[in-house]
Design a protein around this motif. Structure first.
Motif, PDB file in Angstrom:
ATOM      1  N   PRO A  44     -12.145 -34.610  17.167  1.00 23.89           N
ATOM      2  CA  PRO A  44     -13.621 -35.190  17.247  1.00 23.89           C
ATOM      3  C   PRO A  44     -14.044 -35.836  18.591  1.00 23.89           C
ATOM      4  O   PRO A  44     -13.318 -36.374  19.368  1.00 23.89           O
ATOM      5  CB  PRO A  44     -13.679 -36.185  16.307  1.00 23.89           C
ATOM      6  N   LEU A  45     -15.214 -35.770  18.985  1.00 19.17           N
ATOM      7  CA  LEU A  45     -15.904 -36.350  19.891  1.00 19.17           C
ATOM      8  C   LEU A  45     -16.005 -38.040  19.398  1.00 19.17           C
ATOM      9  O   LEU A  45     -16.427 -38.127  18.559  1.00 19.17           O
ATOM     10  CB  LEU A  45     -17.341 -36.003  20.111  1.00 19.17           C
ATOM     11  N   ASN A  46     -15.425 -38.766  20.417  1.00 24.12           N
ATOM     12  CA  ASN A  46     -15.436 -40.101  20.194  1.00 24.12           C
ATOM     13  C   ASN A  46     -16.715 -40.787  20.740  1.00 24.12           C
ATOM     14  O   ASN A  46     -16.707 -40.797  21.981  1.00 24.12           O
ATOM     15  CB  ASN A  46     -14.242 -40.994  20.624  1.00 24.12           C
ATOM     16  N   TYR A  47     -17.396 -41.578  20.019  1.00 24.79           N
ATOM     17  CA  TYR A  47     -18.900 -42.141  20.756  1.00 24.79           C
ATOM     18  C   TYR A  47     -18.413 -43.423  21.045  1.00 24.79           C
ATOM     19  O   TYR A  47     -17.629 -44.243  20.554  1.00 24.79           O
ATOM     20  CB  TYR A  47     -19.759 -42.304  19.455  1.00 24.79           C
ATOM     21  N   SER A  48     -18.666 -43.821  22.294  1.00 24.62           N
ATOM     22  CA  SER A  48     -18.220 -44.783  23.096  1.00 24.62           C
ATOM     23  C   SER A  48     -19.125 -46.061  22.602  1.00 24.62           C
ATOM     24  O   SER A  48     -18.587 -47.209  22.903  1.00 24.62           O
ATOM     25  CB  SER A  48     -18.699 -44.929  24.620  1.00 24.62           C
ATOM     26  N   GLY A  49     -20.042 -46.110  21.819  1.00 22.16           N
ATOM     27  CA  GLY A  49     -20.770 -47.172  21.578  1.00 22.16           C
ATOM     28  C   GLY A  49     -22.043 -47.332  22.702  1.00 22.16           C
ATOM     29  O   GLY A  49     -22.860 -48.193  22.536  1.00 22.16           O
ATOM     30  N   ILE A  50     -21.972 -46.405  23.625  1.00 24.94           N
ATOM     31  CA  ILE A  50     -23.078 -46.820  24.582  1.00 24.94           C
ATOM     32  C   ILE A  50     -23.862 -45.418  24.813  1.00 24.94           C
ATOM     33  O   ILE A  50     -23.320 -44.346  24.799  1.00 24.94           O
ATOM     34  CB  ILE A  50     -22.294 -46.829  25.952  1.00 24.94           C
ATOM     35  N   THR A  51     -25.083 -45.579  24.875  1.00 21.76           N
ATOM     36  CA  THR A  51     -26.084 -44.398  25.042  1.00 21.76           C
ATOM     37  C   THR A  51     -26.773 -44.691  26.346  1.00 21.76           C
ATOM     38  O   THR A  51     -27.041 -45.628  26.864  1.00 21.76           O
ATOM     39  CB  THR A  51     -27.334 -44.225  23.823  1.00 21.76           C
ATOM     40  N   MET A  52     -27.122 -43.596  26.972  1.00 21.60           N
ATOM     41  CA  MET A  52     -27.590 -43.394  28.342  1.00 21.60           C
ATOM     42  C   MET A  52     -28.862 -42.677  28.388  1.00 21.60           C
ATOM     43  O   MET A  52     -28.653 -41.591  27.863  1.00 21.60           O
ATOM     44  CB  MET A  52     -26.720 -43.268  29.721  1.00 21.60           C
ATOM     45  N   TRP A  53     -29.960 -42.983  29.192  1.00 20.35           N
ATOM     46  CA  TRP A  53     -31.120 -42.319  29.392  1.00 20.35           C
ATOM     47  C   TRP A  53     -31.031 -42.013  30.815  1.00 20.35           C
ATOM     48  O   TRP A  53     -30.986 -43.085  31.645  1.00 20.35           O
ATOM     49  CB  TRP A  53     -32.217 -42.944  28.866  1.00 20.35           C
ATOM     50  N   ARG A  54     -31.146 -40.873  31.204  1.00 15.99           N
ATOM     51  CA  ARG A  54     -31.166 -40.440  32.792  1.00 15.99           C
ATOM     52  C   ARG A  54     -32.303 -39.565  33.207  1.00 15.99           C
ATOM     53  O   ARG A  54     -32.864 -39.014  32.272  1.00 15.99           O
ATOM     54  CB  ARG A  54     -29.908 -39.577  32.618  1.00 15.99           C
TER      55      ARG A  54
END
Ligand SMILES: Cc1cc2nc3c(=O)[nH]c(=O)nc-3n(C[C@H](O)[C@H](O)[C@H](O)COP(=O)(O)OP(=O)(O)OC[C@H]3O[C@@H](n4cnc5c(N)ncnc54)[C@H](O)[C@@H]3O)c2cc1C
Length: 420
Positions: free
Chosen positions: A184-194
């Motif tokens: 699976p893809l592991n989500y880091s808990g961080i989302t970024m907007w770019r």
């Protein structure tokens, strides 16, 4: 020797150029029908610039991008914490270059078609299946199908070569072939907007600046070209990131983002060198990317098939290492294929060398990111301004934190100089 490369991203294209340099025949099969300038900014660190320079691309990269002069750290109140020179300004033999991902890919595509010929890059071919026998690896591609299911609009074409290399990115089909178990893809808990904004140059005009921390909102901003428009504005890449509770990550780099989801986190970031809310709102487009990786694999190479770049070691996009590690993989693999008589031995030696090195970067990006300095200052001050930075953290500690990441990612100056 003949090689099939799956995926014309940064890794696959670099691999083709390095194989060609060694006189090894290859073809690249890319899923999309046309290569468009997708993504936003990307950084090429000195270790990767060393390899691209050896391929004769340094001048083109500097022309399309900008030589990053320094990396500077601030808290979210805009108080200065630390700055350090980068690339040649820090005494490296190679520059650190920031540029648009589309420009980097275009330079690589142009070099491939010029050096290997137009027919070396075959677009509109999505890898769907592969197998191998004692003499060959065989790849099956869905052609002209777009999103169609096989047997409807698409048709299947086969290609065979002595070696098959999966450079097909974070959702790699070649990886699935070698590792069909759940991965699976592991989500880091961080989302970024770019995004990318045309704006007046800030600080030195070639600074990569970090401000704030993930609890409240962190900004990373750096120019990606050295041109000025008629109003004196430069092309500037930015991202705002912070902790966002667990979610179902897509790993899709082109997912659109919404201002209302992140603007409140940078509303009060109005520094004397950048008005962040005005700046980000002047972008043409915003992308959202929940940071993901996958666990390091027990092996990449299986007989005549192996993996490279994000297909092999998708990592959180922190510390400018996604492209860099793909470029290092490409050069290590091509050099090994040139050295060894038996391609199976070459693939195994490449795996032995690059798998542990990149696993270290995947893990460092989880636990000890390149901007650990900001985490340290945040933990010591809480979400408050400080009186004097020297009362919060010593210069020695700041330097040690910075060196730790460079060593993990293999671009500390001593290692690079020693290996040259
Ligand atoms: C659209 C896009 C935008 C990105 N934007 C950014 C960005 O703004 N900043 C950043 O730091 N990184 C970005 N990245 C990621 C970055 O390019 C990689 O992390 C890094 O360069 C490693 O490169 P790679 O060659 O391993 O993978 P990628 O550069 O992702 O290239 C993989 C290539 O394989 C192709 N492919 C996928 N599946 C198949 C298949 N089944 N058959 C054939 N071809 C296939 C893809 O179309 C792509 O061209 C982006 C990636 C993509 C695909």
């Amino acid at each position: 020797m003949s090689v099939i490369i799956v995926g014309a991203g940064i890794g696959g294209l670099t691999l083709a150029l390095r194989l060609h340099h060694h006189g090894i025949h290859c073809r690249i099969y890319e899923a999309v029908p046309r290569i468009e300038p997708l993504g936003v900014g990307i950084n090429v660190l000195p270790h990767a610039m060393r390899e691209l320079s050896a391929l004769g691309l340094q001048a083109a990269l500097l022309d399309a991008g900008i030589e990053t002069r320094e990396m500077s750290f601030y808290n979210r109140y805009g108080q200065f914490i630390h700055s350090e020179p980068r690339g040649c300004f820090a005494g490296y033999k190679w520059p650190q270059v920031s540029l648009h991902r589309g420009a980097l890919q275009r330079i690589l595509v142009d070099a491939v078609t010029e050096r290997l010929g137009e027919d070396a890059l075959i677009t509109g071919h999505r890898f769907v299946f592969g197998e191998q026998n004692p003499s060959y690896a065989i790849a099956c591609f869905e052609v002209g199908g777009g999103r169609s299911r096989i047997g409807e609009e698409g048709r299947i074409e086969e290609a065979a070569a002595e070696v098959l290399i999966g450079c097909d990115g974070i959702h790699s089909a070649v990886r699935k072939l070698l590792h069909p178990h759940p991965d699976p893809l592991n989500y880091s808990g961080i989302t970024m907007w770019r995004g990318v904004t045309r704006w007046q140059p800030f600080l030195s005009g070639a600074t990569m600046a970090y401000a704030g921390w993930l609890e409240t909102g962190k900004l990373i901003v750096y120019p990606i070209d050295d041109q000025r428009d008629s109003e004196g504005r430069q092309l500037i890449n930015w991202l705002v990131e912070f902790f966002v509770p667990p979610r179902d990550p897509s790993g899709d780099w082109s997912q659109p983002g919404r201002y209302e989801d992140f603007l409140p986190r940078c509303e009060d970031m109005r520094f004397d060198w950048l008005d962040v809310p005005a700046f980000v709102q002047a972008a043409d487009f915003v992308y959202e990317y929940p940071m993901v990786d996958r666990d390091p694999l027990p092996y990449w190479s299986d007989g005549r098939i192996t993996l490279l770049g994000d297909a092999a070691h998708p990592m959180y996009p922190r510390g400018s290492n996604g492209a860099g590690q793909a470029i290092l993989d490409a050069c290590a693999l091509a050099d090994e294929l040139a050295r060894q008589y038996d391609p199976l031995v070459a693939l195994q030696l490449y795996d032995d060398a690059r798998r542990p090195a990149t696993a270290q970067v995947v893990l460092a990006n989880r636990s000890h990111p390149p901007d650990a300095i900001l985490r340290e200052v945040y933990e010591r001050t809480g979400d408050k301004p400080f009186e004097r930075i020297d009362d919060v953290i010593t210069r020695f500690e700041l330097k040690a934190l910075s060196e730790q990441y460079k060593q993990a990612a293999g671009f500390d100056r001593r290692t690079l100089d020693a290996n040259n």
